[in-house]
Design an enzyme around this catalytic site. Structure first.
Site, PDB file in Angstrom:
ATOM      1  N   HIS A  87       0.843  -1.190   0.000  1.00  0.00           N
ATOM      2  CA  HIS A  87       0.000   0.000   0.000  1.00  0.00           C
ATOM      3  C   HIS A  87       0.873   1.232   0.000  1.00  0.00           C
ATOM      4  CE1 HIS A  87      -3.147   2.851   1.073  1.00  0.00           C
ATOM      5  NE2 HIS A  87      -3.969   1.931   0.601  1.00  0.00           N
ATOM      6  N   ASP A 141      -7.921  -5.462   0.139  1.00  0.00           N
ATOM      7  CA  ASP A 141      -8.480  -6.130  -1.033  1.00  0.00           C
ATOM      8  C   ASP A 141      -8.144  -7.601  -1.120  1.00  0.00           C
ATOM      9  OD1 ASP A 141      -9.879  -4.029  -1.954  1.00  0.00           O
ATOM     10  OD2 ASP A 141      -8.216  -3.191  -3.089  1.00  0.00           O
TER      11      ASP A 141
HETATM   12  N1  CMC Z   1       4.295  -7.401  -5.280  1.00  0.00           N
HETATM   13  C1  CMC Z   1       5.643  -7.388  -5.436  1.00  0.00           C
HETATM   14  N2  CMC Z   1       6.423  -6.319  -5.198  1.00  0.00           N
HETATM   15  C2  CMC Z   1       5.809  -5.178  -4.798  1.00  0.00           C
HETATM   16  C3  CMC Z   1       4.395  -5.112  -4.624  1.00  0.00           C
HETATM   17  C4  CMC Z   1       3.650  -6.281  -4.880  1.00  0.00           C
HETATM   18  N3  CMC Z   1       2.314  -6.271  -4.728  1.00  0.00           N
HETATM   19  N4  CMC Z   1       4.055  -3.868  -4.238  1.00  0.00           N
HETATM   20  C5  CMC Z   1       5.204  -3.177  -4.162  1.00  0.00           C
HETATM   21  N5  CMC Z   1       6.272  -3.968  -4.502  1.00  0.00           N
HETATM   22  C6  CMC Z   1       7.693  -3.584  -4.465  1.00  0.00           C
HETATM   23  C7  CMC Z   1       8.057  -2.697  -5.649  1.00  0.00           C
HETATM   24  O1  CMC Z   1       8.502  -3.467  -6.739  1.00  0.00           O
HETATM   25  C8  CMC Z   1       9.140  -1.857  -5.038  1.00  0.00           C
HETATM   26  O2  CMC Z   1      10.314  -2.642  -4.955  1.00  0.00           O
HETATM   27  P1  CMC Z   1      11.788  -1.946  -5.116  1.00  0.00           P
HETATM   28  O3  CMC Z   1      11.903  -0.970  -3.989  1.00  0.00           O
HETATM   29  O4  CMC Z   1      12.742  -3.086  -5.027  1.00  0.00           O
HETATM   30  O5  CMC Z   1      11.770  -1.286  -6.458  1.00  0.00           O
HETATM   31  C9  CMC Z   1       8.675  -1.624  -3.610  1.00  0.00           C
HETATM   32  O6  CMC Z   1       7.860  -2.779  -3.298  1.00  0.00           O
HETATM   33  C10 CMC Z   1       7.855  -0.344  -3.423  1.00  0.00           C
HETATM   34  O7  CMC Z   1       6.783  -0.376  -4.357  1.00  0.00           O
HETATM   35  P2  CMC Z   1       6.171   0.903  -5.075  1.00  0.00           P
HETATM   36  O8  CMC Z   1       5.516   0.483  -6.340  1.00  0.00           O
HETATM   37  O9  CMC Z   1       7.190   1.996  -5.151  1.00  0.00           O
HETATM   38  O10 CMC Z   1       5.094   1.351  -4.016  1.00  0.00           O
HETATM   39  P3  CMC Z   1       3.868   2.311  -4.274  1.00  0.00           P
HETATM   40  O11 CMC Z   1       3.581   2.971  -2.995  1.00  0.00           O
HETATM   41  O12 CMC Z   1       4.102   3.185  -5.465  1.00  0.00           O
HETATM   42  O13 CMC Z   1       2.698   1.283  -4.696  1.00  0.00           O
HETATM   43  C11 CMC Z   1       0.842  -0.149  -4.614  1.00  0.00           C
HETATM   44  C12 CMC Z   1       1.681   0.877  -3.859  1.00  0.00           C
HETATM   45  C13 CMC Z   1      -0.406  -0.455  -3.819  1.00  0.00           C
HETATM   46  C14 CMC Z   1       0.379   0.448  -5.965  1.00  0.00           C
HETATM   47  C15 CMC Z   1       1.695  -1.429  -4.841  1.00  0.00           C
HETATM   48  O14 CMC Z   1       2.082  -1.979  -3.596  1.00  0.00           O
HETATM   49  C16 CMC Z   1       0.960  -2.472  -5.678  1.00  0.00           C
HETATM   50  O15 CMC Z   1       0.987  -2.398  -6.917  1.00  0.00           O
HETATM   51  N6  CMC Z   1       0.268  -3.456  -5.007  1.00  0.00           N
HETATM   52  C17 CMC Z   1      -0.540  -4.403  -5.715  1.00  0.00           C
HETATM   53  C18 CMC Z   1      -1.867  -3.753  -6.073  1.00  0.00           C
HETATM   54  C19 CMC Z   1      -2.790  -3.618  -4.873  1.00  0.00           C
HETATM   55  O16 CMC Z   1      -2.968  -4.552  -4.107  1.00  0.00           O
HETATM   56  N7  CMC Z   1      -3.446  -2.432  -4.785  1.00  0.00           N
HETATM   57  C20 CMC Z   1      -4.485  -2.195  -3.778  1.00  0.00           C
HETATM   58  C21 CMC Z   1      -4.132  -1.182  -2.751  1.00  0.00           C
HETATM   59  S1  CMC Z   1      -5.322  -1.187  -1.400  1.00  0.00           S
HETATM   60  C22 CMC Z   1      -6.818  -0.696  -2.092  1.00  0.00           C
HETATM   61  C23 CMC Z   1      -6.846   0.689  -2.571  1.00  0.00           C
HETATM   62  O17 CMC Z   1      -6.651   1.607  -1.741  1.00  0.00           O
HETATM   63  O18 CMC Z   1      -7.101   0.896  -3.765  1.00  0.00           O
END
Ligand code: CMC
Length: 431
Positions: free
Chosen positions: A308, A366
């Protein structure tokens, strides 16, 4: 928001600029850069809004480090266990918990707006049967602006009130109709003697050929899903609604924009994507392969339902949702369902894996809501529409707050231009 009498000093070359620091009631202070461009001829740069407050708001507070989520000051776990969705709607919209009389009046107003204009049925039948319910919802909710002309004037408080009630009341009906259409069953009209969640379950699962009894435990779980998704401050879809509304667009069009944004798999679409990932994994022996793919930077696969942007220790909504999932699975006697076994094993494996631990990636709301909805019998394509039903009140509350703010301005971000500088047009024969 209070002025702290503190300033941050920005030095650019030989010039210094004092920027006021504002203090919220909760959360980190905010550096006010509103006058910066006028004074220093520079913009701030923050794609993805990772360090930028886009507005001030008194509705919801999140502390991502501590796993705190407050609506109008009330913790989400208390609301989920002691309150119910329509009471939380009242709280979000009007700022205080209702008295018994206020709640009764609010519930009756919502209940009396649950039907959609009969002519809207034709919109549904215009879609292909295999249309995603989110596509249908985006279209039909936008089309509400063509039907409810008496609640389009955003400057009129009564119009805003009527539009708010209509959206909260009709969204479950529209989502259920989208579902019924996709499975080729007749639409089920709302029943005003049922509570919000029971009515939604009935509109989704009843058929004219037999009686449908709403299971109160499932209705409670449904209500909890609605409650836990009701608002989440300035997330992508809410910010979309605010930005769309800042131009003065009508509420139905703006909520349609929010629905479109919610659909994406990084946001509301994650519940569908999470369950689809579990189905793709299929059996517990394939989990290591998928965990390895999630960790591989060259593979776009992510473990959906994990991680998240704001919560970095745990998602307080997920804690309540997990409990609810256990109750529902036990009630339905499906604890041993193979898909749910895979879900439990994925959760355990990821929580013990250093990659997920170091990056503070844990199951979000989720992950568990998908499990409950699957057990209830919803197809994965309905997961995000259910999120949209729940979040409507959050969008509406934030929309109302923005319109009622005398400082409201059209949202107009600036950019760091990286394109070609001015050049002369070249006639086609000379290119
Ligand atoms: N699986 C594998 N690796 C992940 C994941 C994941 N689900 N989420 C983040 N990472 C890794 C990412 O690759 C990065 O690694 P590194 O630092 O080595 O490059 C690190 O964790 C930080 O990730 P980020 O993409 O910079 O984090 P963010 O804050 O931009 O993204 C997120 C947050 C929710 C978009 C992301 O965690 C994600 O895509 N999760 C899966 C989708 C999901 O479940 N979304 C629902 C969120 S809750 C409901 C809502 O509020 O909508």
């Amino acid at each position: 928001m209070a002025d702290t009498n503190k300033t941050a000093t920005l030095t650019i070359g030989n010039s210094s600029y004092d920027l006021p620091i504002l203090s919220p009631t909760e959360g980190p202070d905010v550096i006010d850069v509103r006058k910066l461009y006028g004074q220093a001829d520079v913009f701030t740069y923050d794609p993805g809004f990772t360090s930028t407050a886009s507005c001030d708001s008194a509705i919801t507070f999140i502390d991502g480090e501590e796993g705190v989520l407050l609506h109008r000051g009330y913790p989400i776990d208390q609301l989920a266990s002691k309150s119910h969705y329509l009471e939380v709607c009242y709280l979000l919209l009007y700022g205080e918990l209702p008295t018994a009389a206020q709640l009764e009046d609010f519930e009756s107003r919502v209940t009396n707006h649950t039907m959609v204009h009969e002519q809207m049925h034709r919109f549904f039948t215009g879609f292909r049967r295999d249309a995603h319910p989110m596509a249908i919802m985006t279209g039909v909710v936008g089309a509400m602006s063509a039907f409810y002309h008496d609640s389009l004037d955003i400057q009129d408080p009564w119009h805003r009130e009527v539009a708010s009630i209509r959206l909260i009341a009709k969204m479950p009906t529209i989502a259920a109709m989208a579902f019924k259409y996709s499975v080729g069953q007749p639409f089920v009209y709302p029943r005003n003697d049922l509570d919000y969640a029971s009515n939604f379950l009935r509109m989704c699962f009843a058929v004219p050929a037999e009686e449908y009894e709403v299971n109160p435990i499932l209705a409670r779980a449904m209500d909890r899903i609605f409650t836990l998704h009701a608002d989440h401050e300035q997330n992508a879809s809410t910010s979309t609604v605010r930005l769309a509304s800042s131009s003065g667009a009508n509420p139905f069009a703006c909520i349609a924009a929010g629905i479109a944004c919610l659909w994406g798999p990084a946001h509301g679409g994650a519940n569908q994507a999470a369950l689809e990932s579990l189905k793709e994994i299929g059996t517990p022996d394939r989990i290591p392969e998928f965990i390895a793919r999630a960790k591989d930077k060259d593979d776009p696969f992510r473990l959906m339902g994990f991680g998240h942007r704001v919560y970095k220790n745990f998602d307080p909504r997920a804690t309540v949702m997990k409990q609810s999932a256990d109750e529902v699975l036990e009630l339905l006697g499906v604890e041993n369902n193979p898909l749910l076994q895979v879900a439990k094993q994925v959760e355990k494996t990821a929580l013990e894996d250093p990659y997920f631990i170091e990056r503070k990636l844990f199951p979000n709301v989720d992950f568990y809501s998908g499990i409950i909805l699957e057990a209830m019998g919803f197809p994965t394509s309905m997961f995000t529409p259910i999120f949209a039903v729940s979040r409507t009140v959050g969008w509406i509350s934030q929309w109302k707050e923005m319109i009622e703010d005398p400082q409201m301005k059209i949202g107009r971000p600036r950019q760091l231009y990286t394109g070609v500088s001015a050049r002369e047009y070249v006639d086609v024969e000379n290119r």
